[in-house]
Motif scaffolding. Structure first.
Motif, PDB file in Angstrom:
ATOM      1  N   UNK A 166       0.768  -1.235   0.000  1.00 30.35           N
ATOM      2  CA  UNK A 166       0.000   0.000   0.000  1.00 30.35           C
ATOM      3  C   UNK A 166       0.796   1.279   0.000  1.00 30.35           C
ATOM      4  N   UNK A 167       2.071   1.233   0.371  1.00 35.81           N
ATOM      5  CA  UNK A 167       2.866   2.464   0.377  1.00 35.81           C
ATOM      6  C   UNK A 167       3.784   2.585  -0.841  1.00 35.81           C
ATOM      7  N   UNK A 168       3.552   1.766  -1.860  1.00 36.97           N
ATOM      8  CA  UNK A 168       4.243   1.930  -3.136  1.00 36.97           C
ATOM      9  C   UNK A 168       3.289   2.591  -4.133  1.00 36.97           C
ATOM     10  N   UNK A 169       3.825   3.288  -5.130  1.00 36.01           N
ATOM     11  CA  UNK A 169       2.945   3.903  -6.141  1.00 36.01           C
ATOM     12  C   UNK A 169       2.126   2.837  -6.872  1.00 36.01           C
ATOM     13  N   UNK A 170       0.899   3.178  -7.235  1.00 33.18           N
ATOM     14  CA  UNK A 170       0.057   2.227  -7.964  1.00 33.18           C
ATOM     15  C   UNK A 170       0.663   1.865  -9.321  1.00 33.18           C
ATOM     16  N   UNK A 171       1.421   2.765  -9.892  1.00 34.44           N
ATOM     17  CA  UNK A 171       2.095   2.445 -11.156  1.00 34.44           C
ATOM     18  C   UNK A 171       3.086   1.299 -10.978  1.00 34.44           C
ATOM     19  N   UNK A 172       3.649   1.191  -9.775  1.00 33.74           N
ATOM     20  CA  UNK A 172       4.568   0.097  -9.465  1.00 33.74           C
ATOM     21  C   UNK A 172       3.810  -1.174  -9.121  1.00 33.74           C
ATOM     22  N   UNK A 173       2.799  -1.051  -8.276  1.00 33.13           N
ATOM     23  CA  UNK A 173       2.092  -2.251  -7.835  1.00 33.13           C
ATOM     24  C   UNK A 173       1.258  -2.871  -8.951  1.00 33.13           C
ATOM     25  N   UNK A 174       0.862  -2.091  -9.948  1.00 29.19           N
ATOM     26  CA  UNK A 174       0.117  -2.670 -11.068  1.00 29.19           C
ATOM     27  C   UNK A 174       0.996  -3.630 -11.851  1.00 29.19           C
ATOM     28  N   UNK A 175       2.284  -3.343 -11.904  1.00 32.46           N
ATOM     29  CA  UNK A 175       3.229  -4.252 -12.565  1.00 32.46           C
ATOM     30  C   UNK A 175       3.527  -5.453 -11.666  1.00 32.46           C
ATOM     31  N   UNK A 176       3.749  -5.203 -10.377  1.00 28.51           N
ATOM     32  CA  UNK A 176       4.026  -6.293  -9.445  1.00 28.51           C
ATOM     33  C   UNK A 176       2.868  -7.280  -9.381  1.00 28.51           C
ATOM     34  N   UNK A 177       1.642  -6.781  -9.484  1.00 25.86           N
ATOM     35  CA  UNK A 177       0.462  -7.632  -9.365  1.00 25.86           C
ATOM     36  C   UNK A 177       0.394  -8.662 -10.486  1.00 25.86           C
ATOM     37  N   UNK A 178       0.781  -8.262 -11.690  1.00 29.67           N
ATOM     38  CA  UNK A 178       0.681  -9.194 -12.818  1.00 29.67           C
ATOM     39  C   UNK A 178       1.949 -10.019 -13.005  1.00 29.67           C
ATOM     40  N   UNK A 179       3.003  -9.686 -12.271  1.00 29.89           N
ATOM     41  CA  UNK A 179       4.255 -10.448 -12.388  1.00 29.89           C
ATOM     42  C   UNK A 179       4.571 -11.227 -11.118  1.00 29.89           C
ATOM     43  N   UNK A 180       3.621 -11.268 -10.174  1.00 25.91           N
ATOM     44  CA  UNK A 180       3.865 -11.956  -8.905  1.00 25.91           C
ATOM     45  C   UNK A 180       4.078 -13.444  -9.130  1.00 25.91           C
ATOM     46  N   UNK A 181       4.831 -14.059  -8.211  1.00 23.99           N
ATOM     47  CA  UNK A 181       5.059 -15.498  -8.265  1.00 23.99           C
ATOM     48  C   UNK A 181       4.094 -16.196  -7.304  1.00 23.99           C
ATOM     49  N   UNK A 182       3.223 -17.048  -7.805  1.00 24.97           N
ATOM     50  CA  UNK A 182       2.307 -17.767  -6.922  1.00 24.97           C
ATOM     51  C   UNK A 182       3.069 -18.701  -5.991  1.00 24.97           C
ATOM     52  N   UNK A 183       2.418 -19.060  -4.901  1.00 22.83           N
ATOM     53  CA  UNK A 183       3.015 -19.971  -3.925  1.00 22.83           C
ATOM     54  C   UNK A 183       2.119 -21.199  -3.807  1.00 22.83           C
ATOM     55  N   UNK A 184       2.725 -22.350  -3.596  1.00 25.44           N
ATOM     56  CA  UNK A 184       1.954 -23.569  -3.395  1.00 25.44           C
ATOM     57  C   UNK A 184       1.269 -23.539  -2.033  1.00 25.44           C
ATOM     58  N   UNK A 185       0.032 -24.002  -1.987  1.00 20.67           N
ATOM     59  CA  UNK A 185      -0.660 -24.104  -0.705  1.00 20.67           C
ATOM     60  C   UNK A 185       0.086 -25.013   0.266  1.00 20.67           C
ATOM     61  N   UNK A 186       0.889 -25.926  -0.276  1.00 18.74           N
ATOM     62  CA  UNK A 186       1.663 -26.828   0.576  1.00 18.74           C
ATOM     63  C   UNK A 186       2.606 -26.062   1.497  1.00 18.74           C
ATOM     64  N   UNK A 187       3.001 -24.861   1.087  1.00 17.28           N
ATOM     65  CA  UNK A 187       3.906 -24.067   1.915  1.00 17.28           C
ATOM     66  C   UNK A 187       3.262 -23.697   3.246  1.00 17.28           C
ATOM     67  N   UNK A 188       1.952 -23.478   3.243  1.00 13.35           N
ATOM     68  CA  UNK A 188       1.267 -23.066   4.458  1.00 13.35           C
ATOM     69  C   UNK A 188       0.611 -24.231   5.194  1.00 13.35           C
TER      70      UNK A 188
END
Length: 268
Positions: free
Chosen positions: A176-198
């Motif tokens: 929330x404290x990063x610019x939306x222009x940055x987080x819009x890119x991070x959102x589509x390039x995020x790496x999913x995590x396996x549910x097994x991790x949790x």
């Protein structure tokens, strides 16, 4: 490739064309701080992210003379991820400071336990489980996280069940404290995590034998700040609090680098 740190060797000097031994009076001997190699800092990222999130911290540590490694955390499961990071740590000679963000904190808690020369653990808005704790249960222990309803499932067809943060929720919940222009890119390039991790139970807690430092992100909506404080207090960690979202290493790289350097200085 193993990394070797060689101390500076003072040999001989040439004076008026003659090779002569250099003698250094004891009063002018270099201090231990100047001759002792700085520890290698290993930065382990968490879920929904990759190693590039450490970029600002890496730049500051390297400028200060620290060797730095920022590996890719597989995000496949706690034990398998910990084995991977532990094997990587085993290739690094000399003292090490191991840092984990978010889920990466759980990974280093297991990975560092069997590795020699780990001088300190640094947790950055992270999970810090004790032996026998289930990560999902630990996450639910305190209110304040908005992560669970923001997740979406991504079955990969290979028997794994991955999750990611819904792109329209990514900014508010994760960064929330990063610019939306940055987080819009991070959102589509995020790496999913396996549910097994949790769904994994921690097998060991390295922080019980290795000194620890903890940075609490006071505006964190991914991991409850109350949980972060609880874990830090339980472990007796050296703790600082920052007015930050979950991605404190991106929004406050100076403060994260400073905490890591403090851990390095106090464990040399």
């Amino acid at each position: 490739m193993r990394r070797h740190h060689r101390p500076l060797v003072l040999g001989a000097a040439v004076t008026v064309g003659v090779l002569t031994a250099t003698v250094i009076p004891s009063a002018a001997a270099p201090s231990a701080e100047r001759t002792t190699p700085k520890p290698t800092v290993v930065l382990v990222h968490g879920a929904f992210a990759d190693a590039s999130g450490w970029s600002g911290v890496v730049a500051r540590l390297k400028k200060a003379g620290y060797p730095v490694v920022a590996p890719a955390n597989p995000l496949r499961g706690l034990q398998s991820d910990a084995r991977y990071i532990s094997a990587l740590l085993g290739t690094i000679d000399g003292p090490k400071i191991v840092v984990g963000h978010s889920y990466g904190g759980a990974v280093i808690t297991e990975a560092a336990a069997s590795v020699p020369d780990v001088k300190a653990l640094v947790y950055v808005a992270a999970f810090m489980p004790d032996k026998g704790e289930l990560l999902s249960e630990l996450a639910d222990r305190f209110p304040g996280s908005e992560l669970l309803p923001a997740l979406e499932g991504l079955p990969d067809g290979a028997g794994h069940h991955d999750v990611a943060i819904k792109p329209d929720k990514f900014h508010d919940v994760f960064a929330g404290d990063l610019p939306r222009s940055t987080t819009s890119v991070l959102a589509v390039s995020q790496r999913p995590v396996s549910l097994a991790a949790f769904d994994s139970t921690a097998q060991v807690a390295a922080w019980r034998t290795i000194p620890s430092w903890f940075m609490v992100a006071k505006k964190d909506k991914t991991i409850s700040p109350a949980l972060e404080r609880f874990q830090a207090e339980r472990a007796g960690s050296h703790t600082v609090e920052v007015n930050s979202s979950h991605v404190v290493m991106m929004s406050h790289p100076d403060k994260v680098a400073s905490l890591i350097k403090s851990a390095a200085d106090k464990t040399r």
